[in-house]
Design an enzyme around this catalytic site. Structure first.
Site, mmCIF file in Angstrom:
data_model
loop_
_atom_site.group_PDB
_atom_site.id
_atom_site.type_symbol
_atom_site.label_atom_id
_atom_site.label_comp_id
_atom_site.label_asym_id
_atom_site.label_seq_id
_atom_site.Cartn_x
_atom_site.Cartn_y
_atom_site.Cartn_z
ATOM 1 N N LYS A 80 0.877 -1.255 -0.010
ATOM 2 C CA LYS A 80 0.016 -0.034 -0.066
ATOM 3 C C LYS A 80 0.912 1.224 -0.019
ATOM 4 O O LYS A 80 2.097 1.232 0.603
ATOM 5 C CB LYS A 80 -0.704 -0.043 1.247
ATOM 6 C CG LYS A 80 -1.848 1.005 1.214
ATOM 7 C CD LYS A 80 -2.863 0.660 2.629
ATOM 8 C CE LYS A 80 -3.925 1.743 2.773
ATOM 9 N NZ LYS A 80 -4.655 1.632 3.730
ATOM 10 N N SER A 155 -9.930 1.523 2.632
ATOM 11 C CA SER A 155 -9.132 2.370 2.013
ATOM 12 C C SER A 155 -8.075 1.705 1.093
ATOM 13 O O SER A 155 -7.406 2.143 0.234
ATOM 14 C CB SER A 155 -8.235 3.386 2.909
ATOM 15 O OG SER A 155 -7.475 2.838 3.819
ATOM 16 N N SER A 179 -10.070 -0.952 6.677
ATOM 17 C CA SER A 179 -9.374 -0.750 5.483
ATOM 18 C C SER A 179 -8.901 -2.021 4.925
ATOM 19 O O SER A 179 -8.497 -1.746 3.573
ATOM 20 C CB SER A 179 -8.429 0.321 5.536
ATOM 21 O OG SER A 179 -9.073 1.511 5.373
HETATM 22 N N1 GLN Z 1 -13.343 3.619 6.237
HETATM 23 C C1 GLN Z 1 -12.520 4.224 7.640
HETATM 24 C C2 GLN Z 1 -12.220 5.513 7.139
HETATM 25 O O1 GLN Z 1 -12.554 6.189 6.631
HETATM 26 C C3 GLN Z 1 -11.499 3.207 7.957
HETATM 27 C C4 GLN Z 1 -10.138 3.788 7.184
HETATM 28 C C5 GLN Z 1 -9.062 2.742 7.511
HETATM 29 O O2 GLN Z 1 -9.280 1.755 8.057
HETATM 30 N N2 GLN Z 1 -7.644 2.976 7.113
HETATM 31 O O3 GLN Z 1 -11.580 6.226 8.249
#
Ligand code: GLN
Length: 487
Positions: A80, A155, A179
């Site tokens: 990532k 994400s 994410s």
């Molecule tokens: N969807 C969640 C957010 O927008 C989690 C994001 C993540 O786990 N990095 O914060």
């Protein structure tokens, strides 16, 4: 496409050892597949061909000499793009870091290189890992390999889409509120968030430091277990990393689960579930019964507060973590500022995207004097109650199950103008981060449009072996994991 790309890492390792293919050939096959799909999927921000081929050559020379190979040597992997790899751009999919070149390796990167895992590129993500659909990337959107009009989840959308489409066999994501698990579920693969502190965060661009955890993506539970074994462990450079031995996580995958107490999370099984997801969950419960597990109903009374708690704590932490991006030391600096204050404000106004700005504002507000007690402190107290719910739950059950998400992947653009609807996507995943427990998503079927459904399994802290065992048994009792996106 080279057919071997469709195989698991375990099978690819065998093929390498049997000299059916060389590591350089396998790596090049991954690059060919990426160039074939990149315009359609948008899964990569950059490729790291030189690094990958250098590693692959080392693998081949070890094979030629008949030497033993480390775990996952020669298996193409994507990082990532919020994880540092020396000499590569680490952008966090943000304009503010668009041209930032890593001067150091993350600890997980060092571990992968030591194990001779070829790192083929940096996967697209929501800017600074903030989002659930990968539509918040400053560069381009990632598309779901099962339906290009749909989101891959976020994400870590690029990490998930690249594995689901067989561009790579493995990838790493970061999970702050879901994410890893959410995109794994939307893309029909395995994604796992370890116990908080199990994997070093050194060299991961911080979003919310008390919640962030790096974890594996793969197409099988066994591959995910092996990848966790490679990256886990204590790191003096991360004071929150746990000083405990790393287990051989794949050792107990096949253990009999007769009598295992599988807790079904009541609050996640009723309201708002898409009918096909509901059906898949009923089928999953039946599957566990057939495997000899004992099903118990579990209630997590404070789960309904988890999104509210998360969006105070995560935004508070990010407002602090992102303060360092001010044009002085890292990345982008506005070209036309008349004084220092203008340099700060313009740099941040031009460098951050709208969702990141929203989070910084929310977090700054929650931490400000006069509001701190009402928001931040209260959220900390509520976090303790969510954790307590899990402690109680694990007195009655060995593992907990739920859908990873109440729905399957949605159309691109469907929720991008409604932040609250987007935040609600994380209802099933966030509480594991608040409690610091491990969780994973494993393929559990398809909806009527052929989109993948994920089953989330959660375990008590540091019980990842049990988690992998429960997930592997489920995976092998079904054939969902053998289905690949037709792309
Ligand atoms: N969807 C969640 C957010 O927008 C989690 C994001 C993540 O786990 N990095 O914060």
């Amino acid at each position: 496409m080279n057919e071997l790309l469709k195989k698991s890492a375990t099978e690819q390792s065998k093929a390498l050892k049997n000299k059916e293919i060389s590591a350089v050939e396998l790596t090049n096959a991954a690059f060919e597949r990426i160039s074939e799909l990149d315009d359609k999927l948008g899964a990569f921000n950059s490729l790291t061909k030189e690094t990958a081929l250098k590693t692959a050559k080392e693998v081949d020379s070890k094979i030629a000499k008949g030497e033993d190979l480390p775990l996952l040597a020669g298996i193409p992997l994507a990082l990532k793009d919020n994880m540092n790899l020396i000499g590569s751009k680490t952008t966090a999919s943000s304009k503010i870091l668009e041209n930032f070149v890593s001067p150091f390796n993350a600890t997980i990167t060092e571990k992968l290189l030591n194990n001779l895992v070829p790192i083929v590129g940096k996967a697209n993500l929501d800017e600074f890992a903030m989002g659930s659909s990968n539509e918040n990337s400053a560069f381009r959107k990632v598309h779901n390999p099962w339906d290009l009009n749909k989101v891959p989840g976020g994400s870590s959308g690029g990490s998930a889409a690249s594995v689901a489409s067989c561009e790579v066999t493995l990838s790493l994501g970061s999970d702050t509120g879901g994410s890893i698990r959410l995109p794994a579920s939307f893309c029909g693969i395995v994604g796992m968030k370890p116990t908080y502190g199990r994997v070093s965060r050194y060299g991961l661009i911080a979003f919310a430091s008390s919640l962030d955890q790096i974890g594996p993506f793969a197409r099988t539970v066994e591959d995910a277990a092996n990848l966790l074994e490679v990256i886990a462990g204590h790191d003096p450079k991360d004071s929150t990393s746990l000083n405990l031995p790393v287990e051989h996580y794949s050792a107990n995958l096949d253990n009999d689960i007769t009598g295992l107490k599988v807790g079904v999370i009541k609050e996640l099984m009723s309201e708002g579930l898409a009918p096909d997801v509901q059906k898949a969950m009923e089928t999953a419960i039946d599957c566990y019964k057939k495997l000899g597990a004992e099903i118990v109903e579990i209630s997590l009374p404070n789960l309904k507060h988890s999104i509210g708690i998360y969006y105070i704590l995560a935004t508070a932490e990010c407002s602090s973590n992102l303060a360092r991006f001010d044009g002085v030391r890292y990345g982008y600096r506005t070209p036309d500022a008349k004084n220092l204050m203008e340099m700060y404000t313009k740099t941040r106004a031009e460098g951050f995207g709208p969702e990141v700005k929203r989070r910084i504002m929310l977090g700054t507000y929650a931490l400000s004097s006069g509001y701190y007690d009402a928001y931040y402190k209260k959220a900390q107290q509520m976090r303790a109650l969510v954790t307590q719910d899990f402690i109680e739950a694990f007195k009655k059950a060995d593992v907990l199950i739920s859908p990873t998400c109440p729905n399957t992947a949605f159309e691109l653009g469907a929720k991008s103008n409604d932040p609250l609807a987007m935040y609600l996507t994380d209802i099933a995943t966030i509480s594991a981060n608040l409690a610091g427990i491990p969780g994973l998503s494993v393929p559990a079927g398809f909806d009527k449009d052929g989109m993948p459904i994920g089953l989330q399994i959660l375990a008590p802290q540091l019980q990842e072996s049990k988690l992998f065992n429960a997930a592997h048994k489920f995976e092998r009792a079904n054939d969902f994991y053998t289905k690949l996106a037709d792309i």
